[in-house]
Design a protein around this motif. Structure first.
Motif, PDB file in Angstrom:
ATOM      1  N   ASP A 181       0.737  -0.946  -0.197  1.00 26.97           N
ATOM      2  CA  ASP A 181      -0.231   0.108   0.392  1.00 26.97           C
ATOM      3  C   ASP A 181       1.299   1.340  -0.076  1.00 26.97           C
ATOM      4  OD1 ASP A 181      -2.351  -1.121   0.083  1.00 26.97           O
ATOM      5  OD2 ASP A 181      -3.065  -1.221   2.249  1.00 26.97           O
ATOM      6  N   PHE A 182       0.357   2.168  -0.397  1.00 27.81           N
ATOM      7  CA  PHE A 182       0.934   3.766  -0.125  1.00 27.81           C
ATOM      8  C   PHE A 182      -0.261   4.508   0.014  1.00 27.81           C
ATOM      9  CE2 PHE A 182      -0.174   2.705  -4.934  1.00 27.81           C
ATOM     10  CZ  PHE A 182      -0.923   3.706  -5.568  1.00 27.81           C
ATOM     11  N   ILE A 183       0.372   5.822   0.137  1.00 24.57           N
ATOM     12  CA  ILE A 183      -0.399   7.183   0.286  1.00 24.57           C
ATOM     13  C   ILE A 183       0.336   8.395  -0.706  1.00 24.57           C
ATOM     14  CG2 ILE A 183      -0.462   6.206   2.723  1.00 24.57           C
ATOM     15  CD1 ILE A 183       0.828   8.362   3.531  1.00 24.57           C
ATOM     16  N   TRP A 184      -1.027   9.312  -0.128  1.00 21.16           N
ATOM     17  CA  TRP A 184      -0.137  10.334  -1.355  1.00 21.16           C
ATOM     18  C   TRP A 184       0.287  11.142  -0.426  1.00 21.16           C
ATOM     19  CZ3 TRP A 184       1.106  10.096  -5.828  1.00 21.16           C
ATOM     20  CH2 TRP A 184       0.312   9.004  -7.141  1.00 21.16           C
ATOM     21  N   VAL A 185       0.319  12.502  -0.617  1.00 23.28           N
ATOM     22  CA  VAL A 185       0.996  13.792   0.531  1.00 23.28           C
ATOM     23  C   VAL A 185       0.992  14.756  -0.385  1.00 23.28           C
ATOM     24  CG1 VAL A 185       1.918  14.492   2.343  1.00 23.28           C
ATOM     25  CG2 VAL A 185       1.906  12.302   2.425  1.00 23.28           C
ATOM     26  N   LYS A 186       0.014  15.988   0.373  1.00 17.89           N
ATOM     27  CA  LYS A 186      -0.025  16.949  -1.019  1.00 17.89           C
ATOM     28  C   LYS A 186       0.828  17.741  -0.350  1.00 17.89           C
ATOM     29  CE  LYS A 186      -3.687  20.131  -2.172  1.00 17.89           C
ATOM     30  NZ  LYS A 186      -4.992  20.932  -2.823  1.00 17.89           N
ATOM     31  N   LYS A 187       1.575  18.108  -1.593  1.00 21.57           N
ATOM     32  CA  LYS A 187       3.370  19.129  -0.724  1.00 21.57           C
ATOM     33  C   LYS A 187       2.918  21.189  -0.521  1.00 21.57           C
ATOM     34  CE  LYS A 187       6.797  17.970  -3.204  1.00 21.57           C
ATOM     35  NZ  LYS A 187       7.699  17.439  -3.995  1.00 21.57           N
ATOM     36  N   GLN A 188       3.154  21.304  -0.514  1.00 23.28           N
ATOM     37  CA  GLN A 188       3.525  22.647  -0.046  1.00 23.28           C
ATOM     38  C   GLN A 188       2.864  24.046  -1.778  1.00 23.28           C
ATOM     39  OE1 GLN A 188       5.269  24.940   3.086  1.00 23.28           O
ATOM     40  NE2 GLN A 188       6.940  23.800   3.740  1.00 23.28           N
ATOM     41  N   ALA A 216       4.536  20.599   4.517  1.00 21.11           N
ATOM     42  CA  ALA A 216       3.362  22.072   5.886  1.00 21.11           C
ATOM     43  C   ALA A 216       2.299  20.856   6.530  1.00 21.11           C
ATOM     44  CB  ALA A 216       2.361  23.005   5.780  1.00 21.11           C
ATOM     45  N   ASP A 217       3.090  21.071   7.855  1.00 16.73           N
ATOM     46  CA  ASP A 217       2.752  21.030   9.168  1.00 16.73           C
ATOM     47  C   ASP A 217       0.794  20.956   8.586  1.00 16.73           C
ATOM     48  OD1 ASP A 217       2.432  19.244  11.721  1.00 16.73           O
ATOM     49  OD2 ASP A 217       1.908  21.912  12.454  1.00 16.73           O
ATOM     50  N   GLY A 218       0.208  19.988   8.804  1.00 13.55           N
ATOM     51  CA  GLY A 218      -0.897  19.652   8.974  1.00 13.55           C
ATOM     52  C   GLY A 218      -1.545  19.638   7.309  1.00 13.55           C
ATOM     53  N   VAL A 251      -5.099  14.265   8.401  1.00 12.76           N
ATOM     54  CA  VAL A 251      -4.735  14.992   8.492  1.00 12.76           C
ATOM     55  C   VAL A 251      -2.513  14.853   8.964  1.00 12.76           C
ATOM     56  CG1 VAL A 251      -4.146  17.843   9.530  1.00 12.76           C
ATOM     57  CG2 VAL A 251      -6.126  17.195   8.347  1.00 12.76           C
ATOM     58  N   ALA A 252      -1.479  15.402   8.499  1.00 13.44           N
ATOM     59  CA  ALA A 252      -0.605  14.599   8.998  1.00 13.44           C
ATOM     60  C   ALA A 252       0.135  15.828   9.427  1.00 13.44           C
ATOM     61  CB  ALA A 252       0.851  14.286   8.327  1.00 13.44           C
ATOM     62  N   HIS A 253       0.646  15.605  11.589  1.00 10.90           N
ATOM     63  CA  HIS A 253       1.402  17.189  12.125  1.00 10.90           C
ATOM     64  C   HIS A 253       2.765  16.498  12.149  1.00 10.90           C
ATOM     65  CE1 HIS A 253      -2.503  19.289  12.418  1.00 10.90           C
ATOM     66  NE2 HIS A 253      -3.242  18.401  12.401  1.00 10.90           N
ATOM     67  N   PRO A 289      12.713  15.514  13.662  1.00 10.44           N
ATOM     68  CA  PRO A 289      12.511  16.868  12.537  1.00 10.44           C
ATOM     69  C   PRO A 289      12.066  16.132  11.151  1.00 10.44           C
ATOM     70  CG  PRO A 289      14.849  16.882  14.070  1.00 10.44           C
ATOM     71  CD  PRO A 289      13.661  15.125  14.513  1.00 10.44           C
ATOM     72  N   ASP A 290      12.364  15.010  11.113  1.00 11.77           N
ATOM     73  CA  ASP A 290      12.016  13.415   9.951  1.00 11.77           C
ATOM     74  C   ASP A 290      10.578  12.855  10.081  1.00 11.77           C
ATOM     75  OD1 ASP A 290      14.520  13.995   8.904  1.00 11.77           O
ATOM     76  OD2 ASP A 290      15.020  13.025  10.208  1.00 11.77           O
ATOM     77  N   LYS A 291       9.471  12.797  11.209  1.00 10.80           N
ATOM     78  CA  LYS A 291       8.227  12.445  10.805  1.00 10.80           C
ATOM     79  C   LYS A 291       6.952  13.384  11.260  1.00 10.80           C
ATOM     80  CE  LYS A 291      10.075   8.385  12.493  1.00 10.80           C
ATOM     81  NZ  LYS A 291       9.968   6.765  12.811  1.00 10.80           N
ATOM     82  N   PHE A 292       5.889  13.395  10.501  1.00 11.49           N
ATOM     83  CA  PHE A 292       4.323  13.142  10.442  1.00 11.49           C
ATOM     84  C   PHE A 292       3.791  12.128  10.938  1.00 11.49           C
ATOM     85  CE2 PHE A 292       6.511  16.943   8.442  1.00 11.49           C
ATOM     86  CZ  PHE A 292       6.420  17.426   7.987  1.00 11.49           C
ATOM     87  N   ASN A 293       2.782  12.811  11.762  1.00  8.63           N
ATOM     88  CA  ASN A 293       1.977  11.970  12.228  1.00  8.63           C
ATOM     89  C   ASN A 293       0.617  12.417  11.685  1.00  8.63           C
ATOM     90  OD1 ASN A 293       1.353   8.957  14.059  1.00  8.63           O
ATOM     91  ND2 ASN A 293      -0.036  11.086  15.493  1.00  8.63           N
TER      92      ASN A 293
END
Length: 234
Positions: free
Chosen positions: A3-10, A41-43, A90-92, A97-101
């Protein structure tokens, strides 16, 4: 693990994860993303559109529900989830420094068919060969139809021609039936868009000794399916 995810960049584009590490038997996972932390970005928004989404363009915005599906193992939710399961979150920044949740909220609905035969003499002699679901929606006259659907992170909308196909068929390897619900023996899952439906469910059953087949039809009306919930169909 595939599986994979998509994350919206800045910059507004979507990045696809490049690696997946499962934890706790798949209850959680870590996804590796391309680029650097400064790209996100955060969020930032996260979307999951399943392995069944194979398009090379705007894949974070599309979900696919095939008209013809198959299952080889009973009670296998993962196979159904390959087609139509989707979610967002939503990832925060975690402070590392290298991780979002993030936590995914699933936006599809899930049917779990649990057929049985209450005739004690007949039940051991018949097998379940297939399930066909035909829908006429009471609210949205397009959402059930097989094919590509748009996904905005919250809602699933059909983007094809709604008059062409109204049914989804699932081929099964002759699951056994018993007089009571038996999830381990024949539970069959189907992912569908949330909506209110009128369903015609057709179960193809077979006597393996005589090779005689017949179809048993079940009509369900005004069935409301909410996002992220599993509904038993007995």
């Amino acid at each position: 693990s595939d599986d994979f995810i998509w994350v919206k960049k800045q910059d507004g584009t979507w990045a696809k994860s490049t690696g997946t590490t499962l934890h706790d038997g798949g209850a959680s996972a870590e996804f590796t993303l391309p680029g650097s932390k400064a790209d996100y970005a955060d969020g930032c928004e996260v979307r999951y559109t399943t392995a069944g989404n194979f398009l090379s363009y705007a894949p974070a915005n599309l979900v696919y529900f095939p008209q013809n599906q198959s299952r080889t193992i009973a009670n296998d939710f993962s196979k159904a989830g390959e087609w139509g399961d989707c979610g967002s979150g939503v990832a925060h920044n975690t402070g590392n420094p290298d991780k979002f949740n993030f936590t995914l909220s699933h936006k599809s609905s899930y049917l779990c068919f649990l057929p049985r035969c209450t005739n004690a003499a007949l039940a051991p002699n018949i097998r379940l060969k297939g399930i066909k679901v035909t829908a006429n929606q009471a609210t949205n006259n397009a959402s059930f139809f097989p094919g590509f659907h748009s996904f905005n992170g919250d809602d699933i909308d059909y983007i094809g021609t709604p008059t062409i196909r109204r049914s989804i068929e699932i081929t099964l390897p002759e699951f056994p039936l018993s007089t009571t619900e038996n999830q381990a023996a024949n539970a069959t899952y189907l992912v569908v868009p949330p909506d209110t439906y009128d369903f015609k469910i057709e179960y193809t059953i077979k006597d393996p000794t005589t090779n005689i087949e017949t179809v048993v039809t079940d009509i369900r009306t005004g069935i409301t399916l909410d996002k992220g919930k599993i509904y038993d169909v007995t």
